[in-house]
Motif scaffolding. Structure first.
Motif, mmCIF file in Angstrom:
data_model
loop_
_atom_site.group_PDB
_atom_site.id
_atom_site.type_symbol
_atom_site.label_atom_id
_atom_site.label_comp_id
_atom_site.label_asym_id
_atom_site.label_seq_id
_atom_site.Cartn_x
_atom_site.Cartn_y
_atom_site.Cartn_z
ATOM 1 N N VAL A 256 0.804 -1.126 -0.056
ATOM 2 C CA VAL A 256 0.063 -0.206 -0.104
ATOM 3 C C VAL A 256 0.932 1.160 0.016
ATOM 4 C CG1 VAL A 256 -1.595 1.580 1.354
ATOM 5 C CG2 VAL A 256 -1.912 -1.171 1.237
ATOM 6 N N VAL A 257 0.624 2.099 -0.705
ATOM 7 C CA VAL A 257 1.064 3.285 -0.885
ATOM 8 C C VAL A 257 0.278 4.218 -0.561
ATOM 9 C CG1 VAL A 257 2.532 5.288 -2.178
ATOM 10 C CG2 VAL A 257 2.709 2.757 -2.572
ATOM 11 N N TYR A 258 0.281 5.311 0.482
ATOM 12 C CA TYR A 258 -0.550 5.893 1.160
ATOM 13 C C TYR A 258 -0.121 7.373 1.598
ATOM 14 C CZ TYR A 258 -5.159 6.118 4.126
ATOM 15 O OH TYR A 258 -6.209 6.467 4.593
ATOM 16 N N GLU A 259 -0.964 8.391 1.436
ATOM 17 C CA GLU A 259 -0.855 9.660 1.837
ATOM 18 C C GLU A 259 -1.554 10.056 2.870
ATOM 19 O OE1 GLU A 259 -0.996 14.343 -0.016
ATOM 20 O OE2 GLU A 259 -1.096 12.638 -1.567
ATOM 21 N N VAL A 260 -0.968 10.799 3.948
ATOM 22 C CA VAL A 260 -1.908 11.466 5.134
ATOM 23 C C VAL A 260 -1.295 12.867 5.421
ATOM 24 C CG1 VAL A 260 -2.240 9.404 6.176
ATOM 25 C CG2 VAL A 260 -0.197 10.349 6.969
ATOM 26 N N GLY A 261 -0.373 13.389 4.585
ATOM 27 C CA GLY A 261 -0.037 14.675 4.645
ATOM 28 C C GLY A 261 0.450 15.086 6.126
ATOM 29 N N ASN A 262 -0.351 16.158 6.565
ATOM 30 C CA ASN A 262 0.206 16.691 7.956
ATOM 31 C C ASN A 262 -0.440 15.976 8.822
ATOM 32 O OD1 ASN A 262 1.798 18.748 6.752
ATOM 33 N ND2 ASN A 262 -0.003 20.226 6.911
ATOM 34 N N SER A 263 -1.342 14.906 8.855
ATOM 35 C CA SER A 263 -1.907 14.070 9.933
ATOM 36 C C SER A 263 -0.911 12.990 10.090
ATOM 37 C CB SER A 263 -3.178 13.284 9.242
ATOM 38 O OG SER A 263 -4.154 14.659 9.210
ATOM 39 N N GLU A 264 0.419 13.093 9.515
ATOM 40 C CA GLU A 264 1.370 12.107 9.789
ATOM 41 C C GLU A 264 1.784 11.989 11.503
ATOM 42 O OE1 GLU A 264 6.480 11.697 9.136
ATOM 43 O OE2 GLU A 264 5.103 12.652 7.588
ATOM 44 N N ILE A 265 1.793 13.192 12.073
ATOM 45 C CA ILE A 265 2.103 13.097 13.334
ATOM 46 C C ILE A 265 0.828 12.396 14.252
ATOM 47 C CG2 ILE A 265 2.570 14.452 15.526
ATOM 48 C CD1 ILE A 265 4.025 16.509 13.450
ATOM 49 N N ALA A 266 -0.292 12.875 13.757
ATOM 50 C CA ALA A 266 -1.267 12.051 14.481
ATOM 51 C C ALA A 266 -1.380 10.518 14.167
ATOM 52 C CB ALA A 266 -2.849 12.842 13.986
ATOM 53 N N LEU A 267 -1.106 10.272 13.067
ATOM 54 C CA LEU A 267 -0.920 8.651 12.879
ATOM 55 C C LEU A 267 -0.073 8.085 13.811
ATOM 56 C CD1 LEU A 267 -2.756 6.421 11.146
ATOM 57 C CD2 LEU A 267 -0.905 6.988 9.577
ATOM 58 N N GLN A 268 1.007 8.765 13.752
ATOM 59 C CA GLN A 268 1.991 7.988 14.564
ATOM 60 C C GLN A 268 1.854 7.766 15.877
ATOM 61 O OE1 GLN A 268 5.537 10.566 12.933
ATOM 62 N NE2 GLN A 268 6.231 8.766 12.000
ATOM 63 N N GLU A 269 1.116 8.976 16.465
ATOM 64 C CA GLU A 269 0.718 8.904 17.952
ATOM 65 C C GLU A 269 -0.493 7.887 18.168
ATOM 66 O OE1 GLU A 269 -0.278 12.878 18.776
ATOM 67 O OE2 GLU A 269 1.852 13.577 18.820
ATOM 68 N N ALA A 270 -1.159 7.798 17.164
ATOM 69 C CA ALA A 270 -2.533 6.838 17.287
ATOM 70 C C ALA A 270 -2.006 5.347 17.143
ATOM 71 C CB ALA A 270 -3.596 7.210 16.295
ATOM 72 N N PHE A 271 -0.884 5.340 16.406
ATOM 73 C CA PHE A 271 -0.585 3.691 16.154
ATOM 74 C C PHE A 271 1.282 3.854 16.453
ATOM 75 C CE2 PHE A 271 -4.187 4.206 13.438
ATOM 76 C CZ PHE A 271 -4.985 3.463 13.969
ATOM 77 N N PRO A 272 1.514 3.829 17.645
ATOM 78 C CA PRO A 272 2.858 4.100 17.843
ATOM 79 C C PRO A 272 3.821 2.989 17.529
ATOM 80 C CG PRO A 272 1.887 3.942 19.907
ATOM 81 C CD PRO A 272 0.760 4.045 18.771
ATOM 82 N N ASP A 273 3.267 1.614 17.448
ATOM 83 C CA ASP A 273 3.840 0.267 17.279
ATOM 84 C C ASP A 273 3.800 -0.104 15.707
ATOM 85 O OD1 ASP A 273 4.986 0.545 19.828
ATOM 86 O OD2 ASP A 273 3.197 -0.478 20.406
ATOM 87 N N PHE A 274 2.904 0.470 14.854
ATOM 88 C CA PHE A 274 2.726 0.142 13.530
ATOM 89 C C PHE A 274 3.815 0.448 12.570
ATOM 90 C CE2 PHE A 274 -0.302 -0.552 10.066
ATOM 91 C CZ PHE A 274 -0.975 -1.768 10.519
ATOM 92 N N PRO A 275 4.324 -0.567 11.969
ATOM 93 C CA PRO A 275 5.483 -0.378 11.011
ATOM 94 C C PRO A 275 5.209 0.397 9.761
ATOM 95 C CG PRO A 275 4.402 -2.603 10.743
ATOM 96 C CD PRO A 275 3.514 -1.782 11.650
ATOM 97 N N PHE A 276 4.940 1.671 9.782
ATOM 98 C CA PHE A 276 4.951 2.413 8.765
ATOM 99 C C PHE A 276 6.177 2.658 7.978
ATOM 100 C CE2 PHE A 276 1.170 4.000 11.440
ATOM 101 C CZ PHE A 276 0.251 3.682 10.686
ATOM 102 N N MET A 277 6.297 2.839 6.672
ATOM 103 C CA MET A 277 7.471 3.067 6.140
ATOM 104 C C MET A 277 7.430 4.563 5.596
ATOM 105 S SD MET A 277 8.983 -0.505 4.460
ATOM 106 C CE MET A 277 7.417 -0.919 3.785
#
Length: 301
Positions: A256-277
């Motif tokens: 999956v190639v996925y864009e979240v823009g400025n919500s990147e920080i919120a996504l990392q905080e919501a899923f701190p252990d998820f292996p997003f590259m």
């Protein structure tokens, strides 16, 4: 005498109108971010677009004189750009993406996704196999999926959107770029109409703007469809649901190639252990991640 009357009387050439438009834009406090990032490029795009001339127009012809009708057309677009803050691609009905023209309307976002940088590199080094089946979800104008179909020759590409008016524009772009044999436009709320379909590559530029960013965004952004921009208080309503469903629609080895823009920080905080590259984008931009089917299975939500 009004500015319009003065321009009609005193300006004559393509070059005159580009310079004059540039001066007007410099005084107007506009926002640039829908194809250009400065008033000079915006002026060139407006004048050449109004005259139906390509951006690589021979500069030796810049002194060509314009007809009254051509002058009036330029001035009408200029007035709408300044007085209504309408993004220029909506005024012209066209936006450029990776060197290709795409029809746009106020039912579609204006193409500008940083995912284009990955498309140019054919999603290397993340894509392990040639993608036979591709999905472009939240396709809007269809620019990502159609470009992918042109790059990955022979691939079957589905482009989907919840908006029927947006899909209507995307279908016109399918015909425009002569990819009717390989690209199918599907009306779907996320994966609802895609049951049983699996892909080697899923591209998604979803709504992800959070409430605060949307409220404080320049007026130009508020003319784009809110449905394609916002997704709840933190911008992640769509993304949370997507991440729980996408694994069932990937072939083994798929990504999956996925864009979240400025919500990147919120996504990392919501899923701190998820292996997003998270992808480092050479041309700028942020908030694009890649994730594989294997990682989705290992870290299922």
């Amino acid at each position: 005498m009004s500015n319009r009357q003065s321009a009609l009387r005193d300006l004559s050439s393509i070059k005159d109108f580009i310079r004059w438009s540039f001066s007007r834009f410099n005084q107007a406090n506009l926002f640039y971010g829908h194809g250009t990032d400065n008033p000079w490029d915006e002026s060139v795009n407006l004048v050449l677009g109004a005259l139906k001339l390509p951006l690589d127009f021979d500069k030796d012809l810049m002194d060509c004189k314009l007809t009254i009708d051509e002058k009036k057309r330029i001035l009408k677009l200029l007035n709408e750009r300044i007085s209504k803050r309408t993004p220029l691609p909506y005024l012209l009905g066209e936006a450029w993406f990776m060197g290709l023209p795409f029809k746009v309307s106020k039912d579609t976002l204006i193409p500008r996704s940083p995912i284009m940088a990955l498309l140019k590199d054919e999603f290397q080094p993340w894509l392990e196999q040639y993608p036979v089946n591709i999905l472009d979800m939240c396709t809007g104008s269809g620019c990502l999926g159609i470009t992918a179909a042109l790059i990955f020759e022979g691939a079957k590409v589905d482009i989907s959107d919840i908006s029927l008016p947006a899909l209507s524009v995307a279908k016109e772009n399918i015909i425009k770029h002569q990819v009717e044999e390989t690209v199918e436009a599907i009306h779907s709320d996320m994966f609802d109409s895609l049951q049983g379909r699996k892909y080697d590559l899923i591209i998604c530029n979803p709504p992800y703007v959070d409430a605060d960013d949307y409220q404080t965004a320049p007026e130009e952004f508020h003319q784009e469809p809110e449905l394609a921009l916002t997704s709840g208080f933190d911008g992640l309503d769509f993304t949370r649901k997507f991440l729980t469903q996408v694994v069932d629609h990937l072939h083994d080895g798929g990504i999956v190639v996925y864009e979240v823009g400025n919500s990147e920080i919120a996504l990392q905080e919501a899923f701190p252990d998820f292996p997003f590259m998270w992808v480092e984008l050479e041309q700028g931009g942020n908030g694009v991640f890649v994730i594989s089917k294997n990682d989705l299975i290992t870290h299922s939500l």
